[in-house]
Design an enzyme around this catalytic site. Structure first.
Site, PDB file in Angstrom:
ATOM      1  N   GLU A  34      -3.346  -0.513  -2.385  1.00  0.00           N
ATOM      2  CA  GLU A  34      -2.881  -1.578  -1.170  1.00  0.00           C
ATOM      3  C   GLU A  34      -2.768  -0.369   0.074  1.00  0.00           C
ATOM      4  OE1 GLU A  34       1.078  -2.910  -1.889  1.00  0.00           O
ATOM      5  OE2 GLU A  34       1.413  -3.656   0.396  1.00  0.00           O
ATOM      6  N   ARG A 261      -0.172   4.103 -16.952  1.00  0.00           N
ATOM      7  CA  ARG A 261      -0.986   4.639 -15.589  1.00  0.00           C
ATOM      8  C   ARG A 261      -0.309   6.057 -15.762  1.00  0.00           C
ATOM      9  NH1 ARG A 261       2.126   3.433 -10.303  1.00  0.00           N
ATOM     10  NH2 ARG A 261       1.148   0.973 -10.918  1.00  0.00           N
ATOM     11  N   LYS A 271       4.610   5.392  -4.079  1.00  0.00           N
ATOM     12  CA  LYS A 271       4.227   6.029  -2.773  1.00  0.00           C
ATOM     13  C   LYS A 271       6.090   5.658  -2.037  1.00  0.00           C
ATOM     14  CE  LYS A 271       0.992   2.549  -2.517  1.00  0.00           C
ATOM     15  NZ  LYS A 271      -0.240   2.641  -2.494  1.00  0.00           N
TER      16      LYS A 271
END
Ligand code: ATP
Ligand code: MG
Length: 554
Positions: A34, A261, A271
């Protein structure tokens, strides 16, 4: 091609799919960021996995921007993401996509679902919708408009698109199952109204698809065979499958495979938090060398190879874990050790005058460029009457374990001569200004013909031709191993006040004078360093990438 022996469960699955003749034996993956921030080392793991796996099987990888939320997305992020993927050594060739490319198709498909009675408009607030969703053990409550006719829903949806409703007035929901044990299947949102321009579609839309509605179909339309994502999306999988099933124009289905992850000690990775560090000025920018972003690591002196090797070493699993940041540091040390030029730099200079060395003479001594790689050859390093050593390499009153320079003691200057300290010159307050030493001309190259030994070898820089420079030393950005893991304290409370130390009066040998930004060196005895992009002809600036050894456990 030799048969591939699978190294992890993802490769195993692909081997099985290929053996079963699925997808015409194609392997096609995608990396779907994204564009709402810069990529970090966790994304690097995903990039290496997606591009690396496809490459292994002779397949393809798409780069797809999942740009369904106009509020947080910017072209700056799109550009940086492309730079970072390329820098890591991967190539999407002509396969660059945006979820926004599918806005028309997604809209048409939503219309189709409405017509089939499988989607409806809900005018309730977000809070009410969440409340009605229930809990995994308590069935949800149906919305009052769940049974509205397709014709009514269609008219409202068209009006939503035409901008006739305010932001938040209503949403489009899929009609699936309000008592499903999987909460994502309880009539999830498909569209919301956002009266915001989009970085690519401008003002064309004021309704935007939810990520969960766009993602599965994007994979499908691109012909993705293996949709690799992190574990949290496992519970979303039935929803993606449901939408794709409704599309029903072929037998092909993307297969989603989840992996854990990457988390790293002493680091924050979301982020949102990285954005906060930048916006609130705790670091200089996204590429601050203390950041775990790919551009931060690049500026710090990390190489693409070291990051790819790191991703390989971490491996692929289904269990969440935390990787020691020391492993990342190990991988860059290992890579640079083999490759980089050695030079000598003195970061805290102590002046030495060699009293028996002729005035005005500059000779050159031979220095090895890289002991790990003979083919890198040798270079000439100037030597003269005045030289500098590190202040910490001299002690006026040494303990018995201090082998470096002290009054009356002899040490080796690397590649040059033995020197002996005879006198310490101080100012009125007792600060050491300089040392007076003598050298032994017989020891040129660093060995005494009479076989006498010294216990220490020091790096040094000769005053003749020395270049002054700035050296930036970095430490971990957080003092805690798990800055995110405290209930009572936020991650900002663990910021390390000593994460950056600037040494502005350093001397380095002239070899580096034309070094270009980002080139890597080993400063003998001090660590690996690279040229910072702030560097100019007037002032060379170096970053310490990593120390020579792991000192963190001391
Ligand atoms: P963050 O949680 O850091 O904000 P994100 O998951 O929202 O990241 P995306 O841009 O959606 O960021 O991520 C793109 C791809 O990178 C996704 O497939 C995601 O699963 C993967 N990814 C993100 N963070 C990690 C991580 N820490 N380890 C491995 N893969 C990751
Ligand atoms: Mg995400």
């Amino acid at each position: 091609m030799d048969p591939i022996v699978p190294k992890n469960f993802i490769q195993q699955q692909i081997v099985e799919d290929l053996a079963a003749g699925k997808n015409d034996k194609r392997v096609h993956t995608r990396f779907p960021p994204e564009p709402n921030g810069y990529l970090h080392i966790g994304h690097a793991k995903s990039i290496c996995l997606n591009f690396g796996t496809a490459k292994l099987f002779g397949g393809k990888t798409n780069l797809r921007f999942d740009d369904t939320n106009p509020a947080k997305e910017e072209t700056e992020y799109v550009d940086s993401i492309m730079d970072d993927v390329k820098w890591l050594g991967f190539d999407w060739e002509d396969r660059l996509y945006y979820a926004s490319d599918y806005f028309d198709k997604l809209y048409d498909f939503a219309v189709e679902l409405i017509k089939k009675g499988k989607a409806y408009i809900d005018f309730q607030s977000q809070e009410v919708i969440s409340e009605q969703r229930g809990t995994p053990t308590r069935p949800g409550v149906e919305s009052p408009t769940r049974q509205s006719s397709p014709a009514v829903n269609l008219q409202i949806f068209e009006d939503m698109k035409a901008g006739k409703y305010d932001e938040g007035a209503c949403v489009l929901r899929a009609k699936i199952d309000m008592s499903s044990p999987n909460m994502h299947m309880r009539d999830p949102l498909m569209y919301r109204i956002l009266k915001q321009p989009h970085h690519r579609t401008g003002d064309k839309w004021c309704i935007y698809p939810m990520y969960d509605y766009a993602h599965g179909q994007s994979d499908y339309w691109e012909g993705i065979t293996h949709s690799i994502c992190t574990l949290e999306f496992e519970v979303h999988r039935p929803l993606y499958d449901w939408f794709v099933e409704e599309l029903k124009d072929s037998d092909y289905r993307p297969r989603q495979i989840e992996f854990s992850r990457l988390n790293i000690t002493s680091t924050v990775m979301s982020k949102r938090k990285l954005l906060q560090l930048v916006k609130e000025g705790y670091v200089k920018d996204w590429d601050d060398p203390r950041m775990p972003t790919i551009c931060g690591l690049r500026r710090r002196g990390y190489t693409p190879e070291s990051i790819r090797n790191f991703a390989d070493m971490v491996g692929i699993t289904k269990v969440d874990g935390v990787t020691d940041v020391a492993l990342l540091e190990f991988s860059i040390r290992e890579d640079l050790n083999k490759k980089v030029q050695r030079v000598m730099c003195v970061t805290d200079p102590l002046k030495i005058v060699i009293t028996n060395y002729p005035e005005g003479v500059v000779e050159e001594v031979d220095a090895v460029n890289n002991p790990e790689d003979e083919s890198m050859g040798k270079r000439k390093v100037p030597f003269s009457k005045v030289i500098y050593i590190e202040r910490e390499d001299f002690l006026e009153e040494p303990s018995s374990k201090f082998y470096r320079l002290a009054p009356g003691k002899e040490v080796r200057l690397r590649y040059a001569y033995f020197i002996k300290c005879n006198e310490v010159i101080k100012d009125n307050s007792g600060n050491i200004l300089e040392l007076l030493c003598t050298y032994d001309p017989e020891t040129k190259g660093g060995n005494a013909p009479d076989g006498r030994k010294v216990k220490a070898t020091l790096h040094w820089v000769a005053d003749a031709n020395a270049i002054s420079c700035e050296v930036r030393l970095y430490d971990r950005l957080f003092t805690d191993q798990d800055p995110d893991g405290h209930k009572d304290k936020g991650f900002l409370e663990f910021l390390n006040p000593e994460s950056l130390k600037i040494l502005s009066n350093c001397f380095i040998e002239p070899f580096v004078k034309d070094a270009t930004p980002l080139s890597n060196f080993q400063f003998e005895r001090l660590g690996y360093f690279n040229v910072d992009p702030d560097s100019s002809l007037d002032k060379l600036v170096f970053n310490r990438t990593v120390s020579l050894k792991d000192n963190s456990k001391k």
